[in-house]
Motif scaffolding. Structure first.
Motif, mmCIF file in Angstrom:
data_model
loop_
_atom_site.group_PDB
_atom_site.id
_atom_site.type_symbol
_atom_site.label_atom_id
_atom_site.label_comp_id
_atom_site.label_asym_id
_atom_site.label_seq_id
_atom_site.Cartn_x
_atom_site.Cartn_y
_atom_site.Cartn_z
ATOM 1 N N ALA A 1 -0.283 16.390 1.781
ATOM 2 C CA ALA A 1 -0.785 15.520 2.846
ATOM 3 C C ALA A 1 -1.355 16.361 3.987
ATOM 4 C CB ALA A 1 0.330 14.618 3.354
ATOM 5 N N GLY B 1 3.420 2.165 7.880
ATOM 6 C CA GLY B 1 2.234 1.595 7.229
ATOM 7 C C GLY B 1 2.501 1.113 5.813
ATOM 8 N N ASP C 1 -8.371 11.511 -3.066
ATOM 9 C CA ASP C 1 -7.123 11.918 -3.723
ATOM 10 C C ASP C 1 -6.423 12.981 -2.889
ATOM 11 O OD1 ASP C 1 -7.329 10.269 -5.873
ATOM 12 O OD2 ASP C 1 -8.170 11.774 -7.236
ATOM 13 N N MET D 1 14.668 8.602 13.850
ATOM 14 C CA MET D 1 13.287 8.310 13.477
ATOM 15 C C MET D 1 12.328 9.176 14.284
ATOM 16 S SD MET D 1 12.523 4.637 15.276
ATOM 17 C CE MET D 1 10.756 4.839 15.290
ATOM 18 N N ILE D 2 11.136 9.355 13.709
ATOM 19 C CA ILE D 2 10.106 10.110 14.416
ATOM 20 C C ILE D 2 9.462 9.181 15.431
ATOM 21 C CG2 ILE D 2 7.852 11.220 14.152
ATOM 22 C CD1 ILE D 2 8.784 12.052 11.320
ATOM 23 N N ALA E 1 7.302 11.932 7.838
ATOM 24 C CA ALA E 1 8.608 11.646 7.244
ATOM 25 C C ALA E 1 8.538 11.715 5.723
ATOM 26 C CB ALA E 1 9.080 10.261 7.690
ATOM 27 N N ARG F 1 -3.980 1.816 7.547
ATOM 28 C CA ARG F 1 -2.551 1.513 7.643
ATOM 29 C C ARG F 1 -1.660 2.743 7.771
ATOM 30 N NH1 ARG F 1 -1.437 -3.755 7.095
ATOM 31 N NH2 ARG F 1 0.755 -3.169 7.216
ATOM 32 N N HIS G 1 -10.700 13.164 4.962
ATOM 33 C CA HIS G 1 -10.159 13.585 3.667
ATOM 34 C C HIS G 1 -8.915 12.805 3.265
ATOM 35 C CE1 HIS G 1 -12.741 17.174 3.371
ATOM 36 N NE2 HIS G 1 -12.650 17.192 4.686
ATOM 37 N N VAL G 2 -8.389 12.018 4.188
ATOM 38 C CA VAL G 2 -7.148 11.302 3.875
ATOM 39 C C VAL G 2 -7.473 9.997 3.156
ATOM 40 C CG1 VAL G 2 -5.040 10.262 4.792
ATOM 41 C CG2 VAL G 2 -6.035 12.257 5.916
ATOM 42 N N ILE H 1 -6.529 2.632 3.165
ATOM 43 C CA ILE H 1 -5.243 3.295 3.425
ATOM 44 C C ILE H 1 -5.248 3.913 4.816
ATOM 45 C CG2 ILE H 1 -3.813 5.232 2.644
ATOM 46 C CD1 ILE H 1 -5.053 4.331 -0.223
ATOM 47 N N ILE I 1 8.888 -1.025 11.918
ATOM 48 C CA ILE I 1 8.652 -0.617 13.311
ATOM 49 C C ILE I 1 7.237 -0.981 13.778
ATOM 50 C CG2 ILE I 1 10.370 1.240 13.245
ATOM 51 C CD1 ILE I 1 7.997 3.214 12.847
ATOM 52 N N GLN J 1 2.240 2.608 3.063
ATOM 53 C CA GLN J 1 1.348 3.108 2.003
ATOM 54 C C GLN J 1 2.043 4.055 1.043
ATOM 55 O OE1 GLN J 1 -1.974 1.759 1.780
ATOM 56 N NE2 GLN J 1 -0.608 0.487 2.984
ATOM 57 N N ILE K 1 12.992 3.147 7.446
ATOM 58 C CA ILE K 1 11.920 2.720 8.331
ATOM 59 C C ILE K 1 10.692 2.341 7.495
ATOM 60 C CG2 ILE K 1 10.305 3.514 10.117
ATOM 61 C CD1 ILE K 1 12.893 3.564 11.410
ATOM 62 N N GLY L 1 4.830 8.130 9.412
ATOM 63 C CA GLY L 1 5.101 7.897 7.992
ATOM 64 C C GLY L 1 4.744 9.107 7.153
HETATM 65 C C1 LIG Z 1 -4.034 5.745 -2.952
HETATM 66 C C2 LIG Z 1 -3.443 6.555 -1.848
HETATM 67 C C3 LIG Z 1 -4.011 7.767 -1.524
HETATM 68 C C4 LIG Z 1 -3.467 8.522 -0.504
HETATM 69 N N1 LIG Z 1 -4.071 9.715 -0.216
HETATM 70 C C5 LIG Z 1 -3.576 10.439 0.809
HETATM 71 C C6 LIG Z 1 -4.190 11.655 1.189
HETATM 72 O O1 LIG Z 1 -5.203 12.079 0.616
HETATM 73 N N2 LIG Z 1 -3.631 12.353 2.188
HETATM 74 C C7 LIG Z 1 -2.506 11.916 2.854
HETATM 75 O O2 LIG Z 1 -2.052 12.572 3.759
HETATM 76 N N3 LIG Z 1 -1.923 10.770 2.518
HETATM 77 C C8 LIG Z 1 -2.423 10.017 1.522
HETATM 78 N N4 LIG Z 1 -1.803 8.859 1.205
HETATM 79 C C9 LIG Z 1 -0.578 8.496 1.913
HETATM 80 C C10 LIG Z 1 -0.883 7.715 3.156
HETATM 81 O O3 LIG Z 1 -1.565 8.505 4.070
HETATM 82 C C11 LIG Z 1 0.428 7.181 3.712
HETATM 83 O O4 LIG Z 1 0.070 6.206 4.562
HETATM 84 C C12 LIG Z 1 1.321 8.112 4.472
HETATM 85 O O5 LIG Z 1 1.700 9.188 3.701
HETATM 86 C C13 LIG Z 1 2.608 7.407 4.924
HETATM 87 O O6 LIG Z 1 2.351 6.678 6.036
HETATM 88 P P1 LIG Z 1 2.841 5.190 6.180
HETATM 89 O O7 LIG Z 1 2.688 4.832 7.608
HETATM 90 O O8 LIG Z 1 2.136 4.349 5.221
HETATM 91 O O9 LIG Z 1 4.396 5.308 5.869
HETATM 92 P P2 LIG Z 1 5.435 4.399 5.013
HETATM 93 O O10 LIG Z 1 4.877 4.257 3.661
HETATM 94 O O11 LIG Z 1 5.656 3.159 5.785
HETATM 95 O O12 LIG Z 1 6.642 5.310 5.065
HETATM 96 C C14 LIG Z 1 6.699 6.521 4.378
HETATM 97 C C15 LIG Z 1 8.076 7.151 4.553
HETATM 98 O O13 LIG Z 1 8.256 7.549 5.878
HETATM 99 C C16 LIG Z 1 9.362 6.892 6.487
HETATM 100 N N5 LIG Z 1 8.953 6.625 7.865
HETATM 101 C C17 LIG Z 1 7.838 5.951 8.264
HETATM 102 N N6 LIG Z 1 7.718 6.005 9.596
HETATM 103 C C18 LIG Z 1 8.751 6.735 10.042
HETATM 104 C C19 LIG Z 1 9.167 7.143 11.325
HETATM 105 N N7 LIG Z 1 8.471 6.838 12.417
HETATM 106 N N8 LIG Z 1 10.299 7.875 11.422
HETATM 107 C C20 LIG Z 1 11.000 8.206 10.318
HETATM 108 N N9 LIG Z 1 10.667 7.846 9.099
HETATM 109 C C21 LIG Z 1 9.543 7.116 8.957
HETATM 110 C C22 LIG Z 1 9.617 5.702 5.633
HETATM 111 O O14 LIG Z 1 10.950 5.297 5.704
HETATM 112 C C23 LIG Z 1 9.246 6.223 4.282
HETATM 113 O O15 LIG Z 1 10.288 6.963 3.747
HETATM 114 C C24 LIG Z 1 -2.324 8.073 0.202
HETATM 115 C C25 LIG Z 1 -1.745 6.851 -0.117
HETATM 116 C C26 LIG Z 1 -2.290 6.094 -1.127
HETATM 117 C C27 LIG Z 1 -1.653 4.772 -1.436
#
Ligand SMILES: Cc1cc2nc3c(=O)[nH]c(=O)nc-3n(C[C@H](O)[C@H](O)[C@H](O)COP(=O)(O)OP(=O)(O)OC[C@H]3O[C@@H](n4cnc5c(N)ncnc54)[C@H](O)[C@@H]3O)c2cc1C
Lengths: 777, 293
Positions: B123, B33, B192, B166-167, B117, B109, B100-101, B106, B54, B35, B30, B114
């Protein structure tokens, strides 16, 4: 034809010394700059480098057959291919050419041994970057591990397989002693002596734009073009010509916009050769853009030096002598920068103080890590940290105010020129040109409020320990031997300035344009500066050692003088006056009420003149940094409450640029104190090759930084009176900041001797000190 | 740093996404975002055959608040939580923690699903889910299931989610309006991942006694986890400085920090205690401690 009896009113007012906004910024800020990755060509191929994942090993086999079968892969080159043109070329040493270093040069591609994680083993060329990366994963690389040495201690103890270059018998490249006076006797007779060990951690520059190259081979004319040049294009042309068996007139290096240099960008690296080799072999343009992970393992590292330093003082704080031993971890090879980093650390150990008896031992050691090169303020950042820490310690022992002790020892105007001796084996004797060093310290202490705030040392306010630290420095600039320029008055009345200096984003387009505009009395808007490409001039030297304004700017002045002769001759014909009566001023040439504007004269042009500035005497800027910190003893976090850097740069061509350079340098230096750290394990694996784990300062980390630029003592070494201004902002940051943290934590019994000052490390020091202070059970 | 070759499909509904996961037979991932996933792919730490985007499924973007529950759809982004006035009123801990995130780019998105998962031990959202009795709602080939967050978020980067699942949402029990809460974390730089962080909430009865104490930790353990010893130190007591100090000591005794290039276990353990003190004092309405004491 005559423009009248009054001088034209649109004459430019002088701009040198004024804070005009950078001419390049409009282009860069609106996204219309052109960086090497913006270039594209028909039929372009993309290269990626297969790098060793092992720190030390013997290459048994490289099997690229599966990679070559992948659709879109054009070639995979290894040392065997390079060797088919002759021996695999070595990277030449440009600076600090200790003869012993020659045996430790790096082949442009690993021949049968890899010596660091990241060393190039093969070059994959494909029709897209993504395909080339896919192909990388299909190459089977078989390496037999050899003993890896990841520290100077391990390297010096190693025998057999642990010796990187078996022919040399040892990982010690060389050891030398530099001295002045008679330190042994001074130490023997001194009433006070203290010795401490210090270290600075491996870290390096991380420019926003990584390295990148685009090589094009024009088979018809037998000419190679390499875009992506920076820093020292003329030297790199020479190196490439030799390695590729081409004439100097058969290669040109072209400079685009460059997103940061800081010493590491633009050196001659393995990829410079490999990309050109591939383009010529394949007869197609080949581009390589370093990715960030590669950057951390492929681009020069710096700053990893251990030091044992001794100071001898009289009871009143007079420094009688200094003796130091420096051990530099150079990584696996001696690249273009030779031994310059440790040599400069050795040279700047005594710093801006009136010390006559000095003894410095320098050891240069290879280890299985990425090779080392210069990074902004090379050797100075380290040396100033070692010495300024020790001065604070000595002052505390002697019961003196450390800054009174500094002031007491600083070189004054009356001491100038100060004979700084010959502390660098491959350089001539040098002397500090001008200055009154206590003046910058005094100013710095005023800025930080030393007298009114010094009672805060070690006090706790809202749970945080406060400390103020100071460090003084002297900083060289303006390396010779020469720089060249040419100025052309175009027929449209504009000036084109070509100069051998390179832009790495530091603003020389503007500074050079200011110098040229004033030299000919034209408005800034009429000047266009071209720089950095070998197509412009027959010879150039580039940008390093804070030299671009001093050397390039002075060459422009010389070219302007020569151009004026041509203009006077041309005006003389037009005006029917003898040359001797004419002067170039206010945007024209004239005498009394007879005047012809350059715009008008230009229609007889273009007029062009070359200029050269040759000089091997260095400039020495100087100054002081001060820092006020608050340390949280529970987390080890340090807040910078105030940081101020004061520097006398002799003459600031553009105070806005100088200020920007200083602020950027301070923040970069604070990164080096608290954040930047290339971490290796004992097997020589680099553990943090990404921006997630290699921490750089960001906009929110150090908001309280200030810089004061003074123009008190111009340098007599160049007609501008300028001294280097790009590095003074970084060189004393570690010294001042570490002194501040040490002052804050002194009541807890913490001593600061090693960088970086990360929260976990400070917390550990505090915990250890508290445990040591507790009575035994 | 280019992605490995893969197929990209944009799903328009949860059932379509699940079908694609089923078809992918373990080799589909999946994309929310992106990220966390895109860097993983760029570093070639994973090379799935198919990416199921998604991002177009509107149902997953909702924040629903009922009398009993607060539900965050899987595609609710950090910025949505940060700015939600409804959440500020009904579960203020969530928007407060979002600052704090990461960084705002970021937060624009990154999504709840995400983050759960991906299950980074540092986090924030997994920590909130585990500490605040969150329930994760998943949909898979065999239909919908619900599981307490603590049963899904069981290890570093290792959530218990089946290949064809999926969640779709994270659900919290609705908060009492007078609930007291605190959050503190320590990171090397703004944005961070935390080296240690503490989430805490409790209710106070008429005598000021703390009830239903929840204390959870992120960053200083291999997965987000509640700290029963610390909770017990506070439960049924008036949360004064002394009691909080006891709870902090319990935090330090209970956490089992990992060791890595950034910090020793001892440091993280100490830090968890310091963060607990800050979070609990905030929850108790005590002034921020000088020296954290
Ligand atoms: C520079 C930087 C700093 C960050 N700092 C922090 C922080 O301080 N705290 C924090 O919490 N996070 C931090 N993050 C992470 C950020 O919050 C991510 O966005 C988050 O961890 C994942 O969310 P996403 O939507 O981007 O997921 P994706 O990157 O799209 O997916 C992440 C994983 O989850 C899976 N997935 C996604 N959605 C689902 C779903 N609905 N069901 C099942 N599986 C799924 C994907 O397949 C993948 O394996 C940071 C990221 C970066 C790049």
């Amino acid at each position: 034809m005559l423009t009248g009896i009054t001088f034209p009113t649109d004459a430019a007012t002088p701009v040198t010394g004024t804070p005009v906004e950078r001419l390049e910024d409009a282009r860069l800020l609106t996204g219309t700059g052109c960086f090497v990755d913006d270039l594209t060509r028909p039929d372009l191929l993309h290269a990626v480098v297969l790098r060793s994942s092992m720190a030390h090993g013997r290459i048994v086999a490289i099997d690229a057959s599966a990679a070559l079968e992948l659709d879109g892969v054009v070639a995979v080159f290894t040392a065997a291919d390079v060797a088919s043109d002759g021996a695999v070329p070595l990277i030449p040493i440009r600076l600090a050419p200790f003869p012993e270093s020659q045996a430790f040069r790096q082949p442009v591609i690993a021949v049968d041994t890899v010596r660091y994680v990241g060393e190039p083993v093969a070059l994959v060329v494909a029709t897209s970057r993504a395909i080339a990366e896919d192909a990388l994963e299909l190459i089977e690389l078989d390496i037999d591990a050899l003993e890896a040495v990841a520290s100077t201690d391990a390297a010096l103890a190693a025998e057999g397989d642990g010796v990187l270059f078996p022919g040399t018998g040892s990982n010690l490249v060389l050891r030398y002693t530099a001295q002045m006076g008679d330190a042994d006797t001074a130490f023997a007779n001194a009433p006070y002596v203290r010795t401490e060990r210090f270290s600075t951690q491996r870290h390096s520059a991380v420019p926003m734009e990584t390295r990148g190259l685009l090589a094009e081979w024009d088979a018809e004319h037998g000419h190679l073009f390499l875009s992506g040049a920076a820093k020292v294009p003329y030297f790199n042309r020479r190196a490439l010509a030799e390695a590729l068996g081409l004439g100097m007139d058969e290669i040109d290096l072209l400079e685009q916009d460059v997103g940061g240099g800081f010493g590491v960008r633009g050196e001659y690296y393995p990829e410079d050769f490999l990309v050109c080799f591939a383009a010529r072999r394949l007869g197609r343009p080949v581009k390589w853009i370093e990715d960030r992970r590669e950057h951390f393992m492929a681009t020069n590292h710096s700053r990893e030096i251990a030091c044992e330093l001794s100071i001898a003082c009289a009871r009143d704080g007079t420094i009688l002598a200094l003796a130091g031993r420096l051990d530099a971890d150079m990584g696996a090879y001696i690249r273009t920068n030779g031994g310059v980093v440790p040599a400069k650390a050795g040279q700047f150990l005594p710093g801006p103080y009136r010390i006559r008896d000095i003894h410095v031992d320098v050891s240069i050691v290879v280890t299985n890590k990425t090779p080392v090169g210069t990074y902004r303020g090379p050797g100075r950042f380290e040396a100033n940290f070692f010495r300024e820490r020790l001065i604070d310690m000595a002052a505390a022992d002697l019961g003196l105010d450390p800054n009174v002790m500094r002031a007491h020892n600083l070189i004054t105007a009356a001491d100038m020129p100060w004979d700084a001796g010959k502390l660098v084996p491959y350089e001539a004797e040098t002397s500090f040109d001008t200055g009154d060093y206590p003046v910058t310290l005094t100013r710095c202490l005023e800025e930080i409020g030393w007298e009114k705030n010094k009672h805060l040392q070690g006090t706790v306010i809202d749970g945080l320990y406060h400390g103020i630290g100071v460090a003084c420095f002297v900083e060289s600039g303006g390396a010779g031997p020469r720089e060249n320029a040419r100025i052309t008055l175009e027929t449209d009345g504009t000036l084109t300035v070509a100069v051998g200096s390179s832009s790495v984003g530091q603003g020389i387009e503007t500074a050079h344009a200011q110098i040229a505009a004033d030299a000919l009395g034209l408005p800034l808007g009429k000047v266009r500066v071209l720089h950095g490409s070998t197509t412009l001039l027959h010879e150039g030297f580039g940008t390093y050692h804070s030299r671009a304004v001093i050397m390039g700017g002075s060459a422009i002045l010389d070219a302007a003088t020569n151009l004026k002769e041509h203009l006077v001759a041309a005006a003389a014909k037009r005006l029917g006056l003898p040359n001797t009566r004419l002067v170039v001023e206010n945007g024209g040439v004239g005498s009394g009420d007879r005047f012809i504007s350059l715009a008008e004269l230009a229609t007889d042009g273009p007029f062009s003149a070359n200029g050269t500035f040759a000089n091997t005497t260095r400039t020495y800027s100087y100054g002081a940094h001060a820092c006020h910190v608050a340390v949280n003893p529970q987390t080890g976090a340090v807040k910078i409450l105030d940081f101020v850097a004061v520097e006398d740069v002799g003459r600031a061509i553009n105070p806005l640029i100088v200020h920007g350079q200083a602020i950027g340098a301070i923040v970069q230096g604070l990164g080096g104190v608290f954040l930047d750290h290339l971490v290796y394990d004992s097997e020589g694996q680099l553990l943090n090759a990404s921006l997630a784990d290699y921490l750089l300062p960001t906009a929110t980390d150090f908001p309280n930084v200030r810089a004061v630029t003074l123009e008190l003592h111009p340098s007599p070494t160049n007609p501008l009176g300028a001294k280097g201004a790009g590095e003074g902002g970084i060189v004393a940051v570690a010294g001042a900041t570490a002194n501040a943290v040490a002052a804050a934590l002194a009541p807890l019994g913490v001593t600061i001797t090693d960088l970086p000052l990360t929260p976990p490390r400070l917390w550990q020091l505090i915990s250890d000190a508290r445990a040591a202070a507790e009575p035994e059970h | 740093m280019k992605l490995p070759p893969l197929q990209y499909v944009r799903a328009s509904s949860v059932s379509e996404a699940v079908d694609l996961l089923v078809q992918g037979a373990g080799d589909a991932r999946i994309l929310a975002g992106g990220q966390s996933l895109i860097p993983v792919l760029a570093f070639r730490l994973a090379a799935p055959a198919v990416l199921v985007d998604i991002g177009g499924i509107a149902d997953l973007k909702r924040i629903d608040i009922t009398d009993e529950t607060v539900t965050l759809g899987a595609l609710v982004r950090w910025v949505d939580i940060e700015r939600s006035t409804a959440l500020k009123a009904h579960m203020p801990l969530l928007p407060a923690v979002m600052a704090h995130v990461a960084h705002y780019q970021i937060r624009n998105r990154g999504t709840v699903g995400g983050s759960l998962a991906h299950c980074d031990p540092a986090a924030e959202m997994p920590g909130l889910a585990v500490t605040c009795d969150g329930t994760i709602i998943l949909e898979g080939a065999s239909g919908r299931r619900e599981a307490p967050a603590v049963e899904v978020l069981t290890g570093a980067l290792a959530a218990e989610i089946a290949e064809d699942e999926m969640i779709v949402a994270l659900r919290f029990p609705r908060w009492r309006p007078e609930r007291r809460w605190g959050f503190a974390e320590f990171a090397r730089r703004q944005g961070d991942f935390a080296m240690a962080g503490i989430v805490a909430h409790f209710d106070q009865d008429a005598d000021g006694v703390a009830r239903d104490v929840h204390i959870g930790v992120i960053g200083a353990t291999d997965r987000p986890t509640r700290l029963p010893g610390a909770e017990a130190a506070l439960e049924g007591r008036i949360p004064d400085a002394m009691t909080i100090r006891d709870a902090c000591r319990a935090v330090q005794d209970e956490v089992e920090p990992p060791e890595d290039i950034h910090a020793s276990a001892a440091y993280r353990r100490a830090l968890a205690g310091v963060m607990a003190n800050q979070a609990l004092r905030q929850a108790a309405g005590l002034p921020a401690a000088a020296n954290g004491q």
